[in-house]
Design an enzyme around this catalytic site. Sequence first.
Site, mmCIF file in Angstrom:
data_model
loop_
_atom_site.group_PDB
_atom_site.id
_atom_site.type_symbol
_atom_site.label_atom_id
_atom_site.label_comp_id
_atom_site.label_asym_id
_atom_site.label_seq_id
_atom_site.Cartn_x
_atom_site.Cartn_y
_atom_site.Cartn_z
ATOM 1 N N TYR B 101 0.859 -1.187 0.000
ATOM 2 C CA TYR B 101 0.000 0.000 0.000
ATOM 3 C C TYR B 101 0.893 1.235 0.000
ATOM 4 O O TYR B 101 1.892 1.291 0.711
ATOM 5 C CB TYR B 101 -0.903 0.016 1.246
ATOM 6 C CG TYR B 101 -1.731 1.282 1.333
ATOM 7 C CD1 TYR B 101 -3.005 1.317 0.784
ATOM 8 C CD2 TYR B 101 -1.228 2.443 1.913
ATOM 9 C CE1 TYR B 101 -3.770 2.485 0.821
ATOM 10 C CE2 TYR B 101 -1.967 3.609 1.955
ATOM 11 C CZ TYR B 101 -3.233 3.624 1.410
ATOM 12 O OH TYR B 101 -3.971 4.783 1.439
ATOM 13 N N GLU B 183 -2.998 7.761 -4.349
ATOM 14 C CA GLU B 183 -2.932 6.461 -3.673
ATOM 15 C C GLU B 183 -2.727 5.347 -4.681
ATOM 16 O O GLU B 183 -3.355 5.352 -5.745
ATOM 17 C CB GLU B 183 -4.241 6.226 -2.899
ATOM 18 C CG GLU B 183 -4.308 4.897 -2.174
ATOM 19 C CD GLU B 183 -5.708 4.622 -1.610
ATOM 20 O OE1 GLU B 183 -5.881 4.739 -0.396
ATOM 21 O OE2 GLU B 183 -6.617 4.305 -2.398
#
Lengths: 307, 370
Positions: B101, B183
């Site tokens: 992530y 992101e």
Amino acid sequence: MVDLFELLIGKEGDADYKKKPVIIQGITGKFGSFHTQQMLAYGTNIVAGVTPGKGGQKFEQTPIYNTVKEAVDATGAKISVVFVPAKFFLEAAIDALEAGIKLLIAIPEHVPIRDSMKTIELAKKKDAIVIGPNTPGIIIPGVMKIGIMPASPFKPGRIAVLSRSGTLMYEVSYNLSLANFGQSVCLGIGGDPINGTPVIEAFDRIRNGANIDGVVVVGEIGGDAEEMLAQHIIDTKFDKPVVAYIAGRAAPKEKRMGHAGAIIYGNYGSSESKVSMYAKANVPVAKRPAEVAMLLAGKLDIKGRIK
Amino acid sequence: MRLLEYQAKTLFAEYGIPIPKGLTSTEIEQGRKDAAVLGFPFVIKAQMAVGGRGKAGAIQKCQNADEFELKYPEIMQKVVKGEKTKAILLEKMADIKKELYLSLFLNRGKRCYTIIASADGGVEIESVKNQIIREVGLGDVDAKTAEEVAHTMCLKDKSAADFVDILQKLSKITTEKEAELAEINPLAILGDGSVVALDGKVIIDDNAMFRHDELRRFQEVSDLEERAEKSGFSLVELEGNIAVVGNGAGLVMSSLDMLSDHGGKPACFLDVGGGATTDTVYEALTLISKMKKVKGILVNLYGGIVKTTTVATAFIKAYEDKVLDVPVFARMSGAEADKSKEMLKGSRTKMFDTVEEAINAAVMEVNKIG
């Protein structure tokens, strides 16, 4: 650290006590000129306006300068209210802070976040306070208003109101006034995600004011300002009554509700998260604006004594 | 402005962040051509501005042409959490060894950009474990910081080098394009140790769009929202049948809450902005009249400086011009309230002293209409 109240009203005995000089940036614009008249009518001591290219002219009785520096040199003002369009805000803010302005009220909405962050960074270096952007400003009822709020909802008293929303600041203050809870100061945090003076800082700036019996915090969904404030109230054992309101319970997630800062991601910024933290800090949260005064009345008697 | 996955990936590619090979279409004819170029198997991914697509079946593997003919139209029709599919991305499958992530976001409390990274990616951020959080100020992420993050994540060799490069490029996107969030989840380590962005979410600061004409190509607003924006309004469409109008975002949100508390269903959130004039209120009513689902309008205006008669004039004009044919339940504080009531007598606009009364009346009457 500069003291907010000292900047705003000064000390008893000062020649300009409660008459601190104020500059208006963007005084000749439609918005700026209208609100300058409103502020003058309220008794705010507006001493100069700034509009590049219009130096030497006058707005009604008020002299206009090309730069904030010229205006400050001529008047000694430490407070400026900025009315310029968002695109030109950064330039105006730098002009003000470099000229020695110590309290910058940033009215415009839609200022890019990076411009706000640059302004705040510079203000820190200069030991200055920025309120906003996207704020209605500050009012000390009966003394001065520096901003765009109408005068009618407010009346002098001993409750401090901090609000992330403009119209809700008026609405809640109006209801407080009806219930005989006058206000010592009402400060608009601003509806953006990045605030010159975030809720927690605003709280610290007003908490020790000699004339405060209680604090009302008007919040909304988005961010974690309310959660942080709740923790701060617990950590610092603030012992005066605090009552809150949070708008946006019924708002869907991931939708920006008018204010740039009013958006929920996951649980981050949700009303539930804020209400539960406030509960830990013994801060009741009103279901609607009119209920704020009732909740406050449950904690304070009419003379401002804690029940 | 929230970019769709394929738009975010277009930006990633422009900055040199590796992405899988993929093609985007909005119709099955083009989709078939894209499929022929890519070759089976691949993944069909609904392009919509919402998380949780995988669970909702809006991302599916596709092995052959028969499956394609079934799944493409199915995914095109998908609605997840109220969001419709805007386009379809066909993308080659990756040989994933591990999912990471990575995001950079604008930290409101700290007033700076912040990195969140984790070696346990692929799930929604709330469930990402072992988060590494680094505040990085306003500027770009330097190599040293990026290397430290890679090290903390226990990345080695090529994976570590790729990660450092990607993090720095992602940071360049956030600063140059003025993003509130960039992101990559998952950021995948492949069999050969290289690192690839399998998904992308980028939110651009709307207020900075005037400096970014190059991003206009990604902008996709409904006619209604565009008209609202031109008038300086904020409009959010909702599911119900009572339109909620007011001045100031906080006040409109507050009215929305109270309406919901009383069993009313909001059809939209419409903030006409700080001031209210005859023209702005008239334009707001015009916009609302385009929404067929609206059976009534709740108006909550905190006047103060504004005269209520200014606003009442807008209602009268809207009825005269037949812009308006639904009842209005209005609370307006401010000057000349009595005069406004007189002006609106006999019209379908009812004036109330408090917003609570206006809401009660609105819910009762709209429910009666059904």
